[in-house]
Design a protein around this motif. Structure first.
Motif, PDB file in Angstrom:
ATOM      1  N   ASP A 112       0.891  -1.257  -0.097  1.00  0.00           N
ATOM      2  CA  ASP A 112       0.151  -0.073  -0.041  1.00  0.00           C
ATOM      3  C   ASP A 112       0.985   1.316   0.105  1.00  0.00           C
ATOM      4  N   ALA A 113       2.032   1.449   0.931  1.00  0.00           N
ATOM      5  CA  ALA A 113       3.064   2.439   0.914  1.00  0.00           C
ATOM      6  C   ALA A 113       3.548   2.566  -0.563  1.00  0.00           C
ATOM      7  N   GLY A 114       4.014   1.341  -1.031  1.00  0.00           N
ATOM      8  CA  GLY A 114       4.678   1.281  -2.398  1.00  0.00           C
ATOM      9  C   GLY A 114       3.684   2.005  -3.597  1.00  0.00           C
ATOM     10  N   ALA A 115       2.569   1.794  -3.578  1.00  0.00           N
ATOM     11  CA  ALA A 115       1.385   2.261  -4.311  1.00  0.00           C
ATOM     12  C   ALA A 115       1.308   3.538  -4.337  1.00  0.00           C
ATOM     13  N   GLU A 116       1.428   4.048  -3.028  1.00  0.00           N
ATOM     14  CA  GLU A 116       1.128   5.549  -2.822  1.00  0.00           C
ATOM     15  C   GLU A 116       2.447   6.313  -3.131  1.00  0.00           C
ATOM     16  N   VAL A 117       3.378   5.921  -3.138  1.00  0.00           N
ATOM     17  CA  VAL A 117       4.811   6.488  -3.437  1.00  0.00           C
ATOM     18  C   VAL A 117       4.705   6.489  -4.955  1.00  0.00           C
ATOM     19  N   CYS A 118       4.323   5.673  -5.779  1.00  0.00           N
ATOM     20  CA  CYS A 118       4.131   5.599  -7.251  1.00  0.00           C
ATOM     21  C   CYS A 118       3.245   6.525  -7.708  1.00  0.00           C
ATOM     22  N   TYR A 119       2.308   6.605  -7.018  1.00  0.00           N
ATOM     23  CA  TYR A 119       1.063   7.829  -7.430  1.00  0.00           C
ATOM     24  C   TYR A 119       1.784   9.145  -7.130  1.00  0.00           C
ATOM     25  N   LYS A 120       2.857   9.414  -6.117  1.00  0.00           N
ATOM     26  CA  LYS A 120       3.030  10.580  -5.873  1.00  0.00           C
ATOM     27  C   LYS A 120       4.339  10.907  -7.085  1.00  0.00           C
ATOM     28  N   VAL A 121       5.031  10.124  -7.325  1.00  0.00           N
ATOM     29  CA  VAL A 121       6.069  10.049  -8.472  1.00  0.00           C
ATOM     30  C   VAL A 121       5.327  10.625  -9.602  1.00  0.00           C
ATOM     31  N   ILE A 122       4.315   9.782  -9.955  1.00  0.00           N
ATOM     32  CA  ILE A 122       3.425  10.232 -11.244  1.00  0.00           C
ATOM     33  C   ILE A 122       2.785  11.645 -11.436  1.00  0.00           C
ATOM     34  N   ALA A 123       2.503  12.168 -10.036  1.00  0.00           N
ATOM     35  CA  ALA A 123       1.949  13.402  -9.935  1.00  0.00           C
ATOM     36  C   ALA A 123       3.012  14.365 -10.459  1.00  0.00           C
ATOM     37  N   ILE A 124       4.380  14.141 -10.008  1.00  0.00           N
ATOM     38  CA  ILE A 124       5.619  15.050 -10.329  1.00  0.00           C
ATOM     39  C   ILE A 124       5.744  14.791 -11.802  1.00  0.00           C
ATOM     40  N   VAL A 125       5.681  13.660 -12.374  1.00  0.00           N
ATOM     41  CA  VAL A 125       5.986  13.554 -13.823  1.00  0.00           C
ATOM     42  C   VAL A 125       4.964  14.272 -14.734  1.00  0.00           C
ATOM     43  N   MET A 126       3.741  14.088 -14.257  1.00  0.00           N
ATOM     44  CA  MET A 126       2.567  14.822 -14.880  1.00  0.00           C
ATOM     45  C   MET A 126       2.835  16.400 -15.161  1.00  0.00           C
ATOM     46  N   ASP A 127       3.296  16.950 -13.878  1.00  0.00           N
ATOM     47  CA  ASP A 127       3.545  18.290 -14.156  1.00  0.00           C
ATOM     48  C   ASP A 127       4.347  18.867 -15.060  1.00  0.00           C
ATOM     49  N   LEU A 128       5.224  17.807 -15.828  1.00  0.00           N
ATOM     50  CA  LEU A 128       6.097  18.161 -16.960  1.00  0.00           C
ATOM     51  C   LEU A 128       5.561  17.862 -18.117  1.00  0.00           C
ATOM     52  N   ALA A 129       4.183  17.440 -18.102  1.00  0.00           N
ATOM     53  CA  ALA A 129       3.407  16.996 -19.302  1.00  0.00           C
ATOM     54  C   ALA A 129       3.513  17.947 -20.421  1.00  0.00           C
ATOM     55  N   PRO A 130       3.107  19.258 -19.889  1.00  0.00           N
ATOM     56  CA  PRO A 130       2.890  20.057 -21.521  1.00  0.00           C
ATOM     57  C   PRO A 130       4.332  20.393 -22.084  1.00  0.00           C
ATOM     58  N   ILE A 131       5.421  20.422 -21.403  1.00  0.00           N
ATOM     59  CA  ILE A 131       6.655  20.308 -21.977  1.00  0.00           C
ATOM     60  C   ILE A 131       7.143  19.060 -22.656  1.00  0.00           C
ATOM     61  N   GLY A 132       6.651  17.835 -22.345  1.00  0.00           N
ATOM     62  CA  GLY A 132       6.918  16.769 -22.924  1.00  0.00           C
ATOM     63  C   GLY A 132       6.106  16.553 -24.072  1.00  0.00           C
ATOM     64  N   VAL A 133       4.846  16.984 -24.148  1.00  0.00           N
ATOM     65  CA  VAL A 133       3.898  16.707 -25.201  1.00  0.00           C
ATOM     66  C   VAL A 133       4.521  17.635 -26.662  1.00  0.00           C
ATOM     67  N   PHE A 134       5.084  19.105 -26.087  1.00  0.00           N
ATOM     68  CA  PHE A 134       5.385  19.727 -27.072  1.00  0.00           C
ATOM     69  C   PHE A 134       6.574  19.073 -27.837  1.00  0.00           C
ATOM     70  N   CYS A 135       7.666  18.752 -26.984  1.00  0.00           N
ATOM     71  CA  CYS A 135       8.736  18.182 -27.374  1.00  0.00           C
ATOM     72  C   CYS A 135       8.645  16.852 -28.107  1.00  0.00           C
ATOM     73  N   LEU A 136       7.437  16.031 -27.990  1.00  0.00           N
ATOM     74  CA  LEU A 136       7.191  14.714 -28.537  1.00  0.00           C
ATOM     75  C   LEU A 136       6.551  14.968 -30.271  1.00  0.00           C
ATOM     76  N   LEU A 137       5.685  16.015 -30.326  1.00  0.00           N
ATOM     77  CA  LEU A 137       4.832  16.324 -31.307  1.00  0.00           C
ATOM     78  C   LEU A 137       5.443  17.157 -32.440  1.00  0.00           C
ATOM     79  N   LEU A 138       6.413  18.090 -31.914  1.00  0.00           N
ATOM     80  CA  LEU A 138       7.285  18.984 -32.915  1.00  0.00           C
ATOM     81  C   LEU A 138       7.917  18.147 -33.962  1.00  0.00           C
ATOM     82  N   PRO A 139       8.644  17.254 -33.743  1.00  0.00           N
ATOM     83  CA  PRO A 139       9.346  16.615 -34.760  1.00  0.00           C
ATOM     84  C   PRO A 139       8.371  15.716 -35.687  1.00  0.00           C
ATOM     85  N   VAL A 140       7.417  15.110 -35.247  1.00  0.00           N
ATOM     86  CA  VAL A 140       6.516  14.530 -36.143  1.00  0.00           C
ATOM     87  C   VAL A 140       5.890  15.533 -37.106  1.00  0.00           C
TER      88      VAL A 140
END
Length: 398
Positions: free
Chosen positions: A171-199
């Motif tokens: 249960d603690a491991g799952a909660e840690v995973c969710y917190k890390v995912i929240a951190i990663v998702m804050d970077l999503a707008p930058i990631g999406v821009f950099c993924l689609l621009l080359p295409v």
């Protein structure tokens, strides 16, 4: 500003900047921008196996009853296969109306390299990991799911204080995973821009024009399936209005649309289905990882459209029996197909072969497969969320 709005803005910006930059700016984009998009994808992939393993074990132990697990499993798989068959049928109907490839005067190019589709017994064999650590290292989701199921059932069988200790750990491991995912998702707008621009910069608008009818068919079919089937399921069986449902699914839909990976959207889907759609953790932890592997409604719809498109281009009429064969083969082919970019071509190869259409037809759609993959992957993970909502509502009070 809402995260999904930020992601959408970055998507629009990537299209605008990509069209302005064009091929002239491609070397700079590939050298400096594209790697940032890859880093974002790697951050998401980093969390796939941990969140699936920890969450699924927690889900099984939370159920606390192997009979309840079997009941939920049968419901989930049954709904997934049913909606997959509907999706292929919608693809046929839309393609029949619009008629992609009718009167086309171009010939298929070189046949793309496509891995041979696994037969059903091989899929079942691969589900049982001989070395679960190796399966996790290779990010093989289905064997990881099976291993997590056995660990969860084992903990339930043990019971007592020793089981409680393990339950708290996972249960603690799952909660840690969710917190890390929240951190990663804050970077999503930058990631999406950099993924689609080359295409966009590499292909420009020209890549879409020759096969625009196929793109329109898949896009329209996916919208019809998402709104007509999924939101109806969420409203009738899950007590969620269409607006509430799509609001709760918006972030993961954008991630799936831009990454073309059901697996990449899975961690976000698990987090938001619980927090925004009220799906219990034990349900989300079981239904969503299973859906990322089994539920390929968008890909199934794409197969219906592309099969009819290839048949039209080569002048091969498809009868009712052959269309039913496509529905059956496509539904079965969805089982065990990995939720990663390009998996649709494997399934399409199996379907074309089942009805005697030339595999060279794959080359016709391979060029726009990345665009089609955006729509079908978005529908795939939306279906996972809809089924989770339905199964969660059906288990209320049980």
């Amino acid at each position: 500003m809402n995260l999904s709005v930020k992601i959408f803005i970055s998507l629009v910006l990537s299209v605008v900047v990509g069209l302005i930059a064009g091929e002239a700016g491609l070397p700079f984009i590939k050298w400096w921008i594209a790697p940032i998009g890859t880093m974002f994808i790697n951050l998401i992939k980093m969390m796939i196996v941990p969140v699936v393993f920890f969450s699924l074990v927690v889900g099984i132990t939370s159920l606390g009853d192997t009979k309840k697990l079997g009941r939920i499993g049968l419901k989930t798989v049954g709904i997934y296969l049913f909606t997959t068959a509907i999706a292929i049928t919608i693809g046929f109907v839309i393609a029949g109306i619009i008629g992609p490839g009718v009167g086309a005067d171009f010939v298929a190019g070189a046949q793309p390299k496509v891995k041979e589709a696994p037969y059903i017994m091989q899929v079942l064999l691969d589900m049982i990991p001989s070395n679960p650590i190796d399966s996790m290292a290779k990010a093989a989701i289905l064997p990881t799911i099976v291993f997590a199921l056995f660990i969860g059932v084992g903990i339930v069988k043990v019971g007592g204080e020793r089981a409680e200790l393990l339950i708290k750990f996972f249960d603690a491991g799952a909660e840690v995973c969710y917190k890390v995912i929240a951190i990663v998702m804050d970077l999503a707008p930058i990631g999406v821009f950099c993924l689609l621009l080359p295409v966009v910069a590499a292909n420009g608008p020209k890549v879409l024009l020759p096969l625009l009818t196929v793109i329109v068919c898949v896009a329209v079919g996916c919208i019809i399936h998402a709104v007509g089937v999924y939101s109806t399921m969420a409203r009738v069986f899950g007590n969620h209005s269409p607006i509430d449902f799509f609001r709760g699914m918006s972030e993961q839909m954008m991630i799936a649309f831009t990454t073309c990976s059901s697996a990449a959207a899975l961690p976000v889907n698990m987090k938001n289905c619980q927090e925004k759609l009220g799906v219990k953790r034990e349900i989300a932890s079981f239904v969503l990882p299973l859906g990322a592997t089994l539920n390929m409604d968008g890909t199934a719809l794409y197969m219906g459209v592309c099969t009819l498109f290839v048949a039209n281009v080569y002048g091969v009429p498809l009868g009712f029996e052959q269309m039913m064969m496509v529905v059956l083969t496509g539904t079965l082919a969805s089982i065990g197909t990995a939720g990663v970019p390009g998996a649709g071509l494997i399934m399409l190869a199996m379907v074309l072969q089942s009805v005697g259409l030339p595999l060279e037809g794959l080359a016709l759609v391979a060029g726009i497969d990345r665009v089609l993959d955006m729509f079908r992957t978005c529908v795939n993970i939306t279906g996972d969320g809809a089924v989770a909502v339905v199964v969660n509502a059906s288990e209320e009070g049980k």
